[in-house]
Scaffold this motif. Sequence first.
Motif, PDB file in Angstrom:
ATOM      1  N   ASP A 193       0.753  -1.157  -0.021  1.00 56.78           N
ATOM      2  CA  ASP A 193       0.039   0.025   0.117  1.00 56.78           C
ATOM      3  C   ASP A 193       0.913   1.410  -0.113  1.00 56.78           C
ATOM      4  N   GLY A 194       0.383   2.308  -0.612  1.00 55.58           N
ATOM      5  CA  GLY A 194       0.885   3.718  -0.587  1.00 55.58           C
ATOM      6  C   GLY A 194       0.065   4.564  -1.150  1.00 55.58           C
ATOM      7  N   GLY A 195       0.238   5.898  -0.766  1.00 55.01           N
ATOM      8  CA  GLY A 195      -0.671   6.865  -1.269  1.00 55.01           C
ATOM      9  C   GLY A 195       0.222   8.292  -1.385  1.00 55.01           C
ATOM     10  N   LEU A 196      -0.645   9.277  -1.778  1.00 49.83           N
ATOM     11  CA  LEU A 196      -0.129  10.550  -1.974  1.00 49.83           C
ATOM     12  C   LEU A 196      -1.076  11.612  -2.028  1.00 49.83           C
ATOM     13  N   VAL A 197      -0.789  12.841  -1.253  1.00 48.05           N
ATOM     14  CA  VAL A 197      -1.757  13.922  -1.246  1.00 48.05           C
ATOM     15  C   VAL A 197      -1.089  15.015  -1.968  1.00 48.05           C
ATOM     16  N   THR A 198      -1.550  15.717  -2.795  1.00 45.51           N
ATOM     17  CA  THR A 198      -1.040  17.018  -3.538  1.00 45.51           C
ATOM     18  C   THR A 198      -1.771  18.256  -3.221  1.00 45.51           C
ATOM     19  N   THR A 199      -1.356  19.235  -2.984  1.00 40.61           N
ATOM     20  CA  THR A 199      -1.984  20.495  -2.900  1.00 40.61           C
ATOM     21  C   THR A 199      -0.949  21.620  -3.276  1.00 40.61           C
ATOM     22  N   ASN A 200      -1.569  22.626  -3.511  1.00 39.61           N
ATOM     23  CA  ASN A 200      -0.879  24.051  -3.767  1.00 39.61           C
ATOM     24  C   ASN A 200      -1.054  25.131  -3.031  1.00 39.61           C
TER      25      ASN A 200
END
Length: 368
Positions: A193-200
């Motif tokens: 498992d693995g994930g990512l959050v992106t934001t500016n």
Amino acid sequence: MSVPLLDVNAQNRPLEAELKDVFAKVLATGRFILGEEVEAFERECAQYIGAKHAISISSGTDAILVALMALEIGAGDEVLCPSFTFFATAGCISRSGAVPVFCDVREDDFTIDLAAAAKLITPKTKAIMPVHLFGQCCDMDAIRAFADEHKLIVIEDAAQSIGATFKGVQCGNFGEVACFSFFPSKNLGGFGDGGLVTTNNDALAEKILKLRNHGMHPRYYHQMVGGNFRMDALQCALLRVKLRHLDSYAEGRARNAAWYAANLPLPEGCKAPAALENRGHVWNQFTLRIAGEGRRDAFKQHLAERGIGCEIYYPVPLHQQECFADLPASDCPVSEALSREVLSIPVYPELVQAQLDEVALAVAAFAS
């Protein structure tokens, strides 16, 4: 010749020596939680996606959950989401204490139908969570306009669609936050498992960084209650190897999808998916729609008997799941029809021509 729905080893074996070398280097460092590999992976993901911040998270599901926590969405709030998607979309909304409000989806790309969503707006509606399903972006111009009109937060569920674009801009840049998954079946498939959050948003990124590590900053001082949402350093290091090949993986999927579109002898009443205008499709799935009572299930059995991997994504729309039975009834006829009619067939980039031909022969045998 059997053709699996997905063959992760076909992708990972050519990288075996490099992956083992990376494993040995991480092993030698003794640094398995956070650290340089995590930071490097996050920088490279941010650069690839074009977002200001990319924060690695323990899973795609946890990415959605921590995003909701950071945005302070919880009890008393409602979040609009499609009924035709993977469970984590609504499951995380529910776990946050908010209420998932199920919207029907469009016929053309299976993404959230804003006409349906507009009828479900209430004073409690705080956010909308569009899902870039099967590798294709939603119409983000329409979703941003809708969100701005109703003063809603946009949370992109991009679990299946890293690299997908809308008008040349990658998903992960349209909402306040976006959430990705590195589950092994994804286009950038990890080794667990693995994930990512992106934001500016700088402040939001800082908050997510704290939340993923028990709300702790500095060490043993907790400004908020977070969780253990860290992604392992080893997972990040291994994914750095594969990230360099992500564009070629997407090209392979697109090549196979194009071959299907040109050569697949579809049965009567069967419709192939298509990349819509202004969408850069990355083909996480190639999902057929087979109309007619019981025909999808007969088609699935036919393919399975010939060794062709296939899967139903998704057999039960979310508004009909038992765990949401206490929520108000939802009117989602397209979602219900899709659940009866969709079937995904192999499209992974390592398919060879003989395998594509085998799929076509099996489809032709059903069509005849």
